[in-house]
Scaffold this active site. Sequence first.
Site, PDB file in Angstrom:
ATOM      1  N   ASP A  61       1.781  38.304 -17.721  1.00 53.16           N
ATOM      2  CA  ASP A  61       0.540  37.554 -17.488  1.00 53.16           C
ATOM      3  C   ASP A  61       0.403  36.400 -18.469  1.00 53.16           C
ATOM      4  OD1 ASP A  61      -2.173  37.094 -16.388  1.00 53.16           O
ATOM      5  OD2 ASP A  61      -2.730  37.616 -18.434  1.00 53.16           O
ATOM      6  N   LYS A  96      -3.917  43.322 -17.234  1.00 50.87           N
ATOM      7  CA  LYS A  96      -4.288  43.480 -18.651  1.00 50.87           C
ATOM      8  C   LYS A  96      -5.223  44.661 -18.834  1.00 50.87           C
ATOM      9  CE  LYS A  96      -5.765  39.233 -18.780  1.00 50.87           C
ATOM     10  NZ  LYS A  96      -5.539  37.838 -18.451  1.00 50.87           N
ATOM     11  N   SER A 112      -3.888  39.056 -12.525  1.00 48.11           N
ATOM     12  CA  SER A 112      -3.885  38.687 -13.946  1.00 48.11           C
ATOM     13  C   SER A 112      -4.854  39.570 -14.731  1.00 48.11           C
ATOM     14  CB  SER A 112      -4.283  37.208 -14.055  1.00 48.11           C
ATOM     15  OG  SER A 112      -4.664  36.878 -15.352  1.00 48.11           O
ATOM     16  N   ARG A 156       0.087  28.796 -14.728  1.00 46.17           N
ATOM     17  CA  ARG A 156      -0.943  28.508 -13.724  1.00 46.17           C
ATOM     18  C   ARG A 156      -1.911  27.452 -14.241  1.00 46.17           C
ATOM     19  NH1 ARG A 156      -3.633  33.818 -13.235  1.00 46.17           N
ATOM     20  NH2 ARG A 156      -5.077  32.765 -11.847  1.00 46.17           N
ATOM     21  N   HIS A 199     -15.068  43.323 -17.949  1.00 47.91           N
ATOM     22  CA  HIS A 199     -14.410  42.018 -17.934  1.00 47.91           C
ATOM     23  C   HIS A 199     -15.272  41.035 -17.167  1.00 47.91           C
ATOM     24  CE1 HIS A 199     -11.031  39.239 -18.202  1.00 47.91           C
ATOM     25  NE2 HIS A 199     -11.469  38.797 -17.037  1.00 47.91           N
TER      26      HIS A 199
HETATM   27  N1  URA Z   1      -9.020  35.269 -16.505  1.00 49.17           N
HETATM   28  C1  URA Z   1      -7.811  35.868 -16.525  1.00 49.17           C
HETATM   29  O1  URA Z   1      -7.520  36.692 -17.366  1.00 49.17           O
HETATM   30  N2  URA Z   1      -6.937  35.537 -15.560  1.00 49.17           N
HETATM   31  C2  URA Z   1      -7.206  34.644 -14.608  1.00 49.17           C
HETATM   32  O2  URA Z   1      -6.369  34.401 -13.770  1.00 49.17           O
HETATM   33  C3  URA Z   1      -8.475  34.004 -14.602  1.00 49.17           C
HETATM   34  C4  URA Z   1      -9.382  34.344 -15.575  1.00 49.17           C
END
Ligand code: URA
Length: 443
Positions: free
Chosen positions: A161, A187, A183, A168, A82
């Site tokens: 999320d 995931k 967040s 957000r 990620h």
């Molecule tokens: N990417 C995400 O998935 N969540 C965040 O809060 C910031 C970047």
Amino acid sequence: MWAGPLIERKRDGGALASEEWRDLIAAYTAGDVPDYQMSALLMAVFLNGLEPAETAALTGAMLDSGARLRFDHLRTPCVDKHSTGGVGDKVSLVLAPLVASCGVAVPMISGRALGHTGGTLDKLEAIPGFRTALSPGEIQRQVESLACAMIGQSADIAPADRKLYALRDATSTVESVPLIAASIMSKKLAEGISGLVLDIKRGSGAFLPDLETGLELARTMIQLGEDHGCRTVALLTAMDRPLGNACGVALETEEAIAGLRGEAPADLMEVTYALGVEMLLLGGAARTPGEARASLERAVRAGKAADKFRSVVAAQGGNPAVLDDPGLLPQAPEVATYAAPRAGFVAGIEPRVLGKAIVEMGGGRRTMDDAINPAVGFVVATRPGDTVEAGQPLASIYAANAQGIRVGIAALNRAIRIVSETPPPGLPLISHRVTREGVETVA
Ligand code: URA
């Protein structure tokens, strides 16, 4: 649920207990806490932070809000990567098929472009027909058969999320270490992976530009991963200039396809290989970094990485001919060359300026619901440190119309800084490696 007392406690610097986070997130996901209360709570968290136990509880609650993929029955280990996001960052498109072609399965859930940063899903969807919305059953079968699926976050995965991230985004509470960590990790942990490599961007184009905050984010996410039995490693990489040359959805897809053949700019290949090494080590497909790197380079040379991407594209409904004919990707009707306004040294290429210009040209999103034009963007053919002559072509601008070209020229005038003295070097491309054992500086 009445969230008033919880908001008050966070506002006044207190902490919520694990059960309170669990109940709050469950109620919010179910629609039993209004957005205005959750917004106030998010702002209190943004300003006052979370204790480590609260970040863990929030992450667990967000993870538990949805389904989890399971791959324990596979003999191949599942590992993902990620990135915290940037401009020109098309690494995922090269890395997932490359690593899958080297014996580690990659069930990759990615996001969309937002603000000045690009998103992998949009780049995949630039390929005609490519479907990023697969059902859990389809993902399962594709990972079993191809060791790779490249998908979006479905309604089933961490739905808390989805709601929280949109909120957000609308309430300026994105740039918070515990909120970003919860967040991303909610995931990623839902993917059923046993290993995760994080690419934490630092520099002016990153969500969290400075080194200390990047390291804090890395440590927080590593702790969350390890708590859930997912070995997690982070590399800190430079985002004080774009990664590679192409910036903009379809232009990046084209550069990523070149990367599958080893023909992309050196910085893009280097970051891809470095992350790939970590993924092969976590997946047990190599014993040493040298062995892992050799395996990745072999897969590129032998065409295995490109073949894997071809199979993934075909399996997800896309047109695999795009690998041989990038002309099948969306094309901008207007193209212009940007020439150096004066001679000198390129001191910097400001990624945020280019990312924001792409949004203005229609190729990015201000809100999650915006539609995008995938054809627009830039190909910047110069790097910080280069010597340039007046009038030398430095970049191409791809736009939907003449106004887009004007926006592009104005952005390049601001983004590419040309100075007369040799400029100081930019950030190291890969500066730190963080594991549960600690932080190493990368030479
Ligand atoms: N990417 C995400 O998935 N969540 C965040 O809060 C910031 C970047």
